[in-house]
Scaffold this active site. Structure first.
Site, PDB file in Angstrom:
ATOM      1  N   CYS A  72       0.911  -1.254  -0.007  1.00 57.30           N
ATOM      2  CA  CYS A  72      -0.067  -0.040  -0.239  1.00 57.30           C
ATOM      3  C   CYS A  72       0.869   1.291  -0.017  1.00 57.30           C
ATOM      4  O   CYS A  72       1.488   1.473   1.044  1.00 57.30           O
ATOM      5  CB  CYS A  72      -0.773   0.087   1.389  1.00 57.30           C
ATOM      6  SG  CYS A  72      -1.633   1.595   1.507  1.00 57.30           S
ATOM      7  N   CYS A  96      -0.056   3.882   2.571  1.00 57.79           N
ATOM      8  CA  CYS A  96       0.441   3.523   3.872  1.00 57.79           C
ATOM      9  C   CYS A  96       1.841   3.958   4.193  1.00 57.79           C
ATOM     10  O   CYS A  96       2.385   4.289   5.306  1.00 57.79           O
ATOM     11  CB  CYS A  96       0.271   1.869   4.030  1.00 57.79           C
ATOM     12  SG  CYS A  96      -1.309   1.456   3.999  1.00 57.79           S
TER      13      CYS A  96
END
Ligand code: ZN
Ligand code: ZN
Length: 205
Positions: free
Chosen positions: A130, A133
Site C-alpha cells: 500500500c 500506507c
C-alpha cells in the site's frame, strides 16, 4: 478518577533496558535506565538534568488498571515507586509507559499489547503493498515519539495478521483503530495528518 500511590515499594528493581544520554552541560555520557529517561535523571559528573524538558514535564500519567479497568493518575516522578490501583490495589503496569514505540503487533501479541494496554491505543493497520500506507508511515512514527507514555501507538501489517484483519473487518488500508480499556472505540479509514490524529485522540487523554 483515582489517584493511587503507595511509597516504599519498588516493583521493577531489575531494569535491563537502558540508554546512553550525553550531558548537554559537561558532555559526560550517562547510562540511564529507560524507565527514568522521561524523568529527572541527573548527570553523574556535574549534576545537571540530563533531560532539561523533564523539569517542565510534570504532567501525571494516566494509567488504566489492567485488573479492574479503573483509570489512575501517576505523577511523573512516581512511576518507579510501585504505584497500585486506587480501586483494587493491584500494581499498575507502569513499565508499559516507557515501552519503545511504535509497537509492532502480531496475532500473538495483540491481546497483551492492544487489548491489555494500560494506555489508550492507536493502531495503524497497513500493508507493504500500500503506497499510501508507506507515505503515511512517518506521520505515525512522529506521533508515536510525541505521545510516548500517553498513548500507545501500534502498527499492524494486515498481510501478517489475517485473523485480526477478519475480526475487525479490515477491508481497506491504511486504517486507524482506537482501543481503550480493552475495547474498540473508533476506527477511521484512510490517511490522517498529525494534527487530525492529535485532535481525535485528545478525548482519550
Ligand atoms: Zn554533566
Ligand atoms: Zn484496579
Amino acid at each position: 478518577m483515582n489517584n493511587a500511590l503507595s511509597g516504599g515499594r519498588t516493583l521493577y528493581m531489575e531494569q535491563p533496558n537502558s540508554e546512553i544520554v550525553q550531558c548537554s552541560q559537561c558532555g559526560a555520557k550517562n547510562r540511564v535506565p529507560l524507565y527514568r529517561t522521561n524523568e529527572k535523571a541527573k548527570c553523574g559528573k556535574c549534576g545537571s538534568l540530563l533531560n532539561p524538558a523533564a523539569g517542565e514535564d510534570e504532567k501525571p500519567y494516566l494509567l488504566r488498571c489492567t485488573e479492574c479497568g479503573a483509570r489512575n493518575k501517576v505523577p511523573a516522578g512516581k512511576t518507579d515507586k510501585g504505584p497500585v490501583c486506587g480501586v483494587c490495589k493491584k500494581p499498575l503496569r507502569t513499565e508499559e509507559i516507557f515501552k519503545p514505540q511504535p509497537v509492532m503487533v502480531t496475532e500473538a501479541s495483540f491481546q497483551k499489547d492492544v487489548l491489555g494496554s494500560p494506555l489508550p491505543v492507536l493502531l495503524f493497520a497497513w500493508a507493504p503493498w500500500c503506497t499510501t500506507c508507506r507515505t503515511f508511515m512517518p506521520v505515525i512514527d512522529g506521533y508515536a515519539r510525541e505521545v510516548r507514555g500517553r498513548v500507545r501507538v501500534a502498527k499492524m501489517n494486515v498481510d501478517q495478521t489475517p485473523n485480526l484483519a477478519s475480526t475487525y473487518a479490515i477491508m481497506s488500508v491504511p486504517q486507524i483503530f482506537v482501543f481503550d480499556g480493552g475495547k474498540l472505540r473508533e476506527n477511521f479509514p484512510g490517511a490522517m495528518q498529525k494534527n487530525e490524529i492529535e485532535m481525535r485522540m485528545s478525548r482519550y487523554l
